[in-house]
Design an enzyme around this catalytic site. Structure first.
Site, PDB file in Angstrom:
ATOM      1  CG  ASP A 283      27.853  23.886 -31.477  1.00  0.00           C
ATOM      2  OD1 ASP A 283      26.690  23.669 -31.117  1.00  0.00           O
ATOM      3  OD2 ASP A 283      28.816  23.182 -31.127  1.00  0.00           O
ATOM      4  CG  HIS A 312      25.930  21.773 -28.202  1.00  0.00           C
ATOM      5  ND1 HIS A 312      26.794  21.790 -29.270  1.00  0.00           N
ATOM      6  CD2 HIS A 312      26.264  20.694 -27.469  1.00  0.00           C
ATOM      7  CE1 HIS A 312      27.607  20.756 -29.188  1.00  0.00           C
ATOM      8  NE2 HIS A 312      27.313  20.067 -28.104  1.00  0.00           N
ATOM      9  CB  SER A 488      30.207  18.334 -27.194  1.00  0.00           C
ATOM     10  OG  SER A 488      29.306  17.911 -28.158  1.00  0.00           O
TER      11      SER A 488
END
Length: 564
Positions: A283, A312, A488
């Site tokens: 990520d 994120h 996600s």
């Protein structure tokens, strides 16, 4: 830069320069020989690549700092913008952050190289049919791999990584343009569009972020390599992968699921915690210092240095740890995704969580081969997000576990397909439906659902703060919290569930392959036959296109393991 750091970096640069001269020249016979290895095997090249990368990390900081200082006062239009779309030029010139990112790309452009293969197959010609290629035949011919590396070094390129199927190299934009005889421009990875009406137009309503920008030829992301060197099939430029997460601010006033409620909705009774199972997450970076991670001694580390500017990766890491708090979690940055996936498998990860993808099933051959390799050769289970209103690849790859979204109503626990999550039939792979199973995901238009940690002041934190839904989440711009979800988060949750299954299987003497993992997840999933997904596809029957086999359930999946 602190004086000690500068001196250390300068000393390292000096040592590296002396070391380079001691090898004779950039035209060393092989990378292995350049670092003192006496062979040109692929293993030696991979080892040499790792050694070189670690040596250069410190020196790179000094070089970048010096370049940034030299840029002060230089107001010329960067050459990459000369061949860019007018809209990109306008966006870059109007945003200081984007201008700085372009200057970085002028200094360093990354490209992946496909050497000629053992089987004589040009991988670019096999797009959509990569499953037909034997991994052995797809790997580089050793002599061509060595010749390709030597050629790139002789031309002044830096070798970032020698992987299982290709080479990652970098160099200044002008050098890359001269080498390939093409003009490079600035492109921007497409960001998810929240308002479906905007999808009807070619120009999106959102300006790019610095992380969206990349350098590539405007005509094609791949350049034929045979005209440049006989040992190279293709040069490929890979746009940044986009996180599968809402870009707009959610609101805490909406019904949300707290952490314990997430676990209950997934059929997790707390009897397992994932202890002894190694999970990798690829990520944007990881803010390990968030107070939420400091509450207990999680075995969670970031393998790669660098700040999580978007937030994120930090949020996705929590989705895993909330479900499997006892797992060994290792975070890898997605700067070189194929390299991160291979390194994760080399480090022993049996679960690899990928909460990102490319829309419209845009695929990349070397990355596809790396994914297949870690699944087929290393036995790792790879999980990928289906997308939030996008048709994401690599989620559509048949060997991965594609994860969609199910909404569990916080008030009564009823289940329905999330109209924020994707579900589709693949155009790239025959008879492939996405997703396989689903995790928990909020509803349109913002996916507001879960409290998630992010680095204070990160892009997500700042973008979502404000006084009221739907334009803000009523949190502060630097409080390190957002309310969000998407496929996600669903993908990371399911990765945590897989860790629980592997812990249980190990304790009961069961061997779990990626195919067995997927089968148990599907067979144990709770059917969801209400609602529609982001494309308006109804959830009818089990499985269905909207949610796959349904919402994963830990308790039911464990019963499937008992049957093995």
């Amino acid at each position: 830069m602190p004086k000690g750091t500068k001196a250390s970096a300068t000393h390292l640069l000096s040592n590296l320069a002396a070391f380079s001269l001691s090898t004779g020249s950039r035209r060393a016979k092989s990378v292995g020989r350049a670092v003192g290895l006496h062979g040109s095997s692929i293993d030696a090249l991979v080892h040499a690549s790792d050694v070189a990368t670690k040596l250069l990390q410190g020196a790179s900081l000094e070089v970048r700092s010096r370049a940034a200082r030299e840029r002060d006062g230089d107001r010329r239009l960067p050459s990459l913008l000369a061949n860019s779309h007018a809209g990109i030029v306008q966006a870059v010139l109007g945003d200081e952050r984007l201008r700085y990112r372009v200057t970085e790309l002028e200094e360093e452009v990354t490209v992946t190289i496909s050497p000629r293969t053992r089987g004589g197959i040009r991988l670019r010609d096999m797009r959509g049919r990569m499953q037909e290629v034997a991994l052995h035949d797809a790997k580089p011919d050793e002599s061509h791999l060595v010749d390709a590396v030597d050629f790139l070094l002789s031309e002044g390129m830096s070798i970032v990584r020698v992987g299982r199927f290709g080479i990652t190299a970098s160099g200044p934009a002008q050098l890359v343009q001269d080498l390939l005889s093409v003009s490079l421009g600035i492109g921007a990875a497409r960001r998810p569009v929240i308002d479906r009406a905007l999808r009807l137009f070619s120009i999106q309503g959102q300006s790019p972020e610095p992380a969206d920008l990349f350098a590539a030829p405007r005509e094609s992301l791949s350049i034929a390599g045979s005209r440049i060197h006989a040992s190279i099939d293709d040069f490929t430029f890979t746009p940044p992968a986009r996180p599968s997460i809402a870009d707009r601010p959610p609101a805490v006033g909406y019904p949300v699921l707290q952490d314990a409620e997430v676990r209950r909705a997934l059929g997790h009774d707390g009897s397992l915690d994932g202890h002894g199972v190694k999970v990798a997450i690829i990520d944007s970076g990881f803010f390990r210092q968030h107070p939420l991670f400091m509450r207990r001694p999680y075995d969670f580390e970031s393998v790669d240095s660098g700040a999580d500017e978007t937030g994120h990766g930090t949020a996705m890491a929590w989705n895993i740890l909330n479900v499997a708090p006892g797992c060994t979690l290792r975070g890898y940055r997605q700067d070189d995704i194929a390299g991160a996936i291979e390194r994760a498998a080399d480090d022993g990860a049996k679960i690899i969580s990928c909460s990102w993808g490319w829309p419209d099933e845009q695929s990349f051959n070397l990355l596809e081969l790396s994914i297949r390799s870690v699944i087929e050769e290393d036995g790792a289970t790879v999980l990928c997000a289906a997308g939030n209103g996008e048709r994401y690849w690599p989620a559509s790859h048949p060997r991965v576990v594609a994860v969609g979204g199910v909404y569990a109503n916080p008030q009564d626990g009823s289940l329905e397909a999330s109209d924020f999550a994707s579900g589709f039939r693949s155009d790239l792979y025959g008879n492939r439906n996405v997703p396989d199973v689903s995790g928990l995901c909020g509803l349109s238009p913002r996916g507001v659902y879960l409290p998630l940690p992010v680095p204070p002041g990160s892009i997500a934190d700042v973008a979502r703060h404000g006084p009221a839904f739907p334009e803000a989440d009523e949190t502060e711009a630097d409080d390190g919290w957002i309310y969000d979800s998407g496929t996600s988060s669903a993908t990371a949750q399911v990765a945590g569930v897989v860790a629980l299954l592997m812990q249980y299987a190990s304790a009961h003497g069961k061997t779990m392959t990626p195919d067995r993992i997927k089968s148990c997840l599907q067979a144990g999933a709770v059917a969801v036959e209400r609602g529609r997904n982001a494309f308006g596809v109804p959830a009818v029957g089990q499985p269905n296109i909207a949610t796959g086999w349904g919402l994963v359930n830990v308790k039911a999946a464990l019963k499937e393991i008992d049957k093995l």
